[in-house]
Structure formats: C-alpha cells, structure tokens
Design a protein around this motif. Structure first.
Motif, mmCIF file in Angstrom:
data_model
loop_
_atom_site.group_PDB
_atom_site.id
_atom_site.type_symbol
_atom_site.label_atom_id
_atom_site.label_comp_id
_atom_site.label_asym_id
_atom_site.label_seq_id
_atom_site.Cartn_x
_atom_site.Cartn_y
_atom_site.Cartn_z
ATOM 1 N N TYR A 1 -35.639 -75.946 75.872
ATOM 2 C CA TYR A 1 -34.355 -76.621 75.735
ATOM 3 C C TYR A 1 -33.448 -76.239 76.890
ATOM 4 O O TYR A 1 -33.399 -75.079 77.305
ATOM 5 C CB TYR A 1 -33.668 -76.257 74.406
ATOM 6 C CG TYR A 1 -32.315 -76.920 74.265
ATOM 7 C CD1 TYR A 1 -32.223 -78.283 74.006
ATOM 8 C CD2 TYR A 1 -31.133 -76.202 74.438
ATOM 9 C CE1 TYR A 1 -30.983 -78.912 73.912
ATOM 10 C CE2 TYR A 1 -29.896 -76.820 74.351
ATOM 11 C CZ TYR A 1 -29.827 -78.171 74.093
ATOM 12 O OH TYR A 1 -28.618 -78.798 74.018
ATOM 13 N N GLN A 2 -32.710 -77.214 77.387
ATOM 14 C CA GLN A 2 -31.745 -77.010 78.474
ATOM 15 C C GLN A 2 -30.382 -77.528 78.034
ATOM 16 O O GLN A 2 -30.243 -78.703 77.690
ATOM 17 C CB GLN A 2 -32.191 -77.774 79.727
ATOM 18 C CG GLN A 2 -31.137 -77.839 80.829
ATOM 19 C CD GLN A 2 -30.945 -76.514 81.536
ATOM 20 O OE1 GLN A 2 -31.895 -75.964 82.093
ATOM 21 N NE2 GLN A 2 -29.730 -75.984 81.512
ATOM 22 N N SER A 3 -29.383 -76.646 78.009
ATOM 23 C CA SER A 3 -28.038 -77.052 77.631
ATOM 24 C C SER A 3 -27.375 -77.831 78.754
ATOM 25 O O SER A 3 -27.536 -77.513 79.938
ATOM 26 C CB SER A 3 -27.188 -75.814 77.310
ATOM 27 O OG SER A 3 -25.825 -76.155 77.241
ATOM 28 N N ALA A 4 -26.615 -78.837 78.360
ATOM 29 C CA ALA A 4 -25.857 -79.601 79.345
ATOM 30 C C ALA A 4 -24.526 -78.945 79.652
ATOM 31 O O ALA A 4 -23.801 -79.376 80.540
ATOM 32 C CB ALA A 4 -25.616 -81.019 78.837
ATOM 33 N N GLY A 5 -24.172 -77.868 78.909
ATOM 34 C CA GLY A 5 -22.883 -77.211 79.105
ATOM 35 C C GLY A 5 -21.751 -78.192 78.848
ATOM 36 O O GLY A 5 -21.849 -79.081 78.021
ATOM 37 N N ASP A 6 -20.684 -78.061 79.607
ATOM 38 C CA ASP A 6 -19.564 -78.989 79.431
ATOM 39 C C ASP A 6 -19.511 -80.019 80.547
ATOM 40 O O ASP A 6 -18.523 -80.711 80.733
ATOM 41 C CB ASP A 6 -18.244 -78.220 79.374
ATOM 42 C CG ASP A 6 -17.934 -77.536 80.707
ATOM 43 O OD1 ASP A 6 -16.790 -77.074 80.857
ATOM 44 O OD2 ASP A 6 -18.814 -77.482 81.581
ATOM 45 N N GLY A 7 -20.593 -80.087 81.302
ATOM 46 C CA GLY A 7 -20.622 -81.021 82.409
ATOM 47 C C GLY A 7 -20.176 -80.410 83.716
ATOM 48 O O GLY A 7 -20.325 -81.012 84.776
ATOM 49 N N GLY B 1 -21.230 -77.344 84.669
ATOM 50 C CA GLY B 1 -22.231 -76.384 85.090
ATOM 51 C C GLY B 1 -21.944 -74.956 84.706
ATOM 52 O O GLY B 1 -22.588 -74.035 85.190
ATOM 53 N N THR C 1 -21.593 -73.453 76.040
ATOM 54 C CA THR C 1 -22.539 -74.030 75.109
ATOM 55 C C THR C 1 -21.851 -74.210 73.768
ATOM 56 O O THR C 1 -20.802 -73.617 73.506
ATOM 57 C CB THR C 1 -23.771 -73.125 74.955
ATOM 58 O OG1 THR C 1 -23.353 -71.841 74.479
ATOM 59 C CG2 THR C 1 -24.484 -72.954 76.291
ATOM 60 N N ASP D 1 -25.834 -77.151 70.796
ATOM 61 C CA ASP D 1 -26.872 -76.590 71.660
ATOM 62 C C ASP D 1 -27.760 -75.614 70.888
ATOM 63 O O ASP D 1 -28.983 -75.622 71.014
ATOM 64 C CB ASP D 1 -26.242 -75.877 72.860
ATOM 65 C CG ASP D 1 -25.634 -76.849 73.860
ATOM 66 O OD1 ASP D 1 -26.324 -77.802 74.239
ATOM 67 O OD2 ASP D 1 -24.478 -76.640 74.243
#
Length: 380
Positions: free
Chosen positions: A82-88, A90, A95, A99
């Motif tokens: 799994y890879q978190s997109a964070g808040d955009g 970076g 998270t 997530d």
C-alpha cells in the motif's frame, strides 16, 4: 505465524508532550508547538524485538513511514502492498484513518496471520473496523448455502505497539519491545476490548469512553489491561499530602482524579487530564506542555503522579508532558494511589521512550496510600 502485516500511524502520540492530550484533528497545532513524531521510533523498537526472535517472517507493510522504513530498519525486506497519497503535497506524515484502513485491507488480502499496528486507541479502532468488516463478509459467505470454504470464526488477530497519548484499549503490548516479543511467540488468541474516547471532551477534562469493538488478540502477560475509569476515595490521602507540602519546592502535578484531589486540597483548580506546576501557593503553569513545564521549573522539584487504574503506568500513558527531560530535573517522585487501586494492580509500569531512564525507575518504590500510610510496590 508465518506472515505479518505492519502499519504505522506516523502522527500518533505527537500531541502528548506539547500538551494537546491527543492528535486527532490537531496535527498542524502539534507541529506549530514543536511536536516530533513518536510512532516511527517505537515501531522500530517493536520490530527489532520481533526480528531477533523471528527473522524469517514474511512482512507486508505500507510504504515509507507507514511501515516500510521501520520494517527495513529491523532487518526485514518488506513486501509493500500500500502507498499513501498523503495530502497531495508529498508530506509523509499526512496520512489518515482511511490510509490505515486501506493498508489493513491489503494485508488481509495477502492472508497475514497477524496485524501489528503502531498508534493509539484511534488507530486501534481503525484496524478493528476493517477486521470486523472482513469477518462480516466471511459470515455472509458462510451463510450462503452454496459456499463451503468460509469460516465465520476465522478472524485475523491484531496487536498494538503503544504510541498514542491515550490508550484505553486492551489490545496493546505494555511496551514496544513487549509487542515485538508477543508477536514472535504467541500461540493462541483471546477476545479483548477496543475502547476510544472523545478527544475534544478529554481536552476539557471529561472522559467519555466507548467500547468500539471486540477483537482477537494474542494471549501473553505483556498485553496491557483496559483503563479502569473508577477508583476509591482519596480524601485522606489528599489531606495528608497537603499537610506535608513544602512551599519552597516546585511541584509538578500529573493528571488524574487522585492527584487532582491533592491540588484541590491546596486550593488549586486542577486541570484533571493535564499537568500543573505549583510553588508557594502559586500556579506557575496550568495544563502545561513539556516546554512550558521546563520553563518554570525551579529546584528543588517534586513530581506527583498516580498510576493508571487497570494498567499501572506511572509514566508513559496520558502524561507524556512529564518527559524524560522533566523527570531528570526532579529531586523526588511521589507516587500516590488508593489502596483499592493498588490491590487491583500488583505492579507499576513505566514507558518513557528513554530505556535508560525506564531502567533507573524500575525496582521497589513507596506509594503513598493515605494520610500516614504507604505501600511498597515494584515498578517493572
């Protein structure tokens, strides 16, 4: 156990030392106050304890600070699912609960034998919700007359590495190292409670605990109990302590009703779930963060704390503001508790994030139980 899923909530516990009593919805404020991430280091401690015992395990995890970094630091070659997109932007810290849930779903798709998570009660709720969701799906399949493979009781167990400010659930190892050891050695599970509290109410001094799930957890002596919310009378204890007060000493009063009763006996309006600093009839800091405590300390210093009911923690649960730096300034530590609470505990515990300090604090200690009485109890 052959396979393990590891998920880390990178922001868990950040609000503790800066006096926020939790991080839910307060990440930006915690950072403005200078909070540092706590969970990644605790994840590494747990996984290193695990790796010493079970280096051959297959470990599934989420990318970066959500697990991969700590897993690699422990010597494993993780399988990142799994890879978190964070808040955009970076930022690896940004998270969310979604997530955590997505990572756990990915682990379950891989058929892991245990989900090891790092966080507090909120993270426990997120993990448990996915486990229960998946168990519910299995039950639906098992009720289908055409299905023959699903087992409604085949639930994946979970185990927590304590990193949050508040830990009221009984699904955590007592310390990160305990969690790693338990994950490596357990051979059976039992149902235990996942509890959570309203953090906004908690910051206002009110505990509103709610049972959120019952989940399978490894059976071991190093799994902590649920936080008990009640205790006996402490009136005589408070009166005796107030009588013996030295007004030329700086007192750091920890959270809780027992210590709050002492403060009330001194004419202080206590912050029930915060830390207050008092000297010579003056409150120097109320509901203080670590930095605010250190700023007003004047020697000699005495720290006054009460163990958490049902768990026995003196430091490391709910009072992170009383950090190793604060403890190092203290000439004495006064532990206070009712006899009823101590009868239910048997031992005391510490988990300060400083292993050398924890070792110094361990051993036999006097606990004040009344106006004139004390009891000898061991810190383990």
């Amino acid at each position: 156990m052959e396979t393990l899923g590891v998920v880390v909530n990178p922001i868990a516990g950040m609000g503790g030392r800066v006096g926020l009593k939790g991080t839910d919805g307060k990440v930006d404020e915690a950072r403005r106050r200078g909070a540092e991430a706590r969970a990644p280091d605790r994840a590494r401690k747990a996984l290193k304890a695990l790796a010493r015992r079970r280096p051959e395990l297959t470990v599934y995890t989420a990318a970066g600070e959500m697990g991969e970094d700590a897993v690699r630091a422990a010597g494993y070659e993780p399988r990142v699912v799994y890879q978190s997109a964070g808040d955009g932007d970076g930022d690896p810290h940004d998270t969310t609960a979604d997530d955590t849930k997505a990572a756990v779903r990915a682990f379950l798709e891989e058929g892991v034998d245990l989900v090891l998570f790092v966080g507090g009660d909120g993270t426990a709720v997120d993990v448990a919700s996915v486990l229960e969701e998946t168990a519910g799906e299995k039950r639906e399949v098992s009720n289908d007359e055409d299905a023959t493979t699903a087992d409604a009781d085949d639930r994946t167990p979970m185990l927590g590495v304590p990193a949050g400010v508040k830990i009221y659930s009984s699904v955590f190892g007592v310390t990160p190292a305990d969690a790693g050891r338990i994950a490596a050695e357990f051979d059976r599970v039992e149902d235990r409670e996942v509890n959570d509290i309203d953090e906004d109410a908690y910051r206002e001094g009110e505990v509103r605990a709610e049972l959120r799930a019952v989940v399978p957890v490894p059976v071991a002596s190093g799994v902590q109990s649920s936080k008990q919310l009640s205790g006996g009378s402490v009136e005589t204890l408070a009166e005796g302590f107030a009588r013996d007060i030295d007004r030329e000493t700086t007192y750091v009063f920890g959270p809780g009703s027992t210590v709050g009763a002492i403060e009330s006996a001194l004419g202080i309006d206590p912050s029930p779930l915060g830390v207050d600093v008092w000297r010579d009839d003056e409150v120097l800091a109320r509901d203080a963060s670590e930095s605010e405590i250190l700023e007003v300390l004047e020697e000699p210093v005495v720290i006054v704390v009460s163990p958490i009911g049902g768990q026995g923690f003196v430091f490391g649960r709910g009072n992170h503001q009383i950090s190793p730096a604060v403890i190092d300034r203290a000439a004495d530590i006064e532990i206070v508790a009712s006899t009823e609470k101590l009868d239910a505990l048997g031992t005391l515990r510490v988990d300060t994030d400083d292993e050398e300090l924890d070792e110094e604090l361990r051993g036999w200690t006097q606990v004040r139980t009344g106006r004139f009485t004390t009891r000898l109890l061991k810190v383990v």
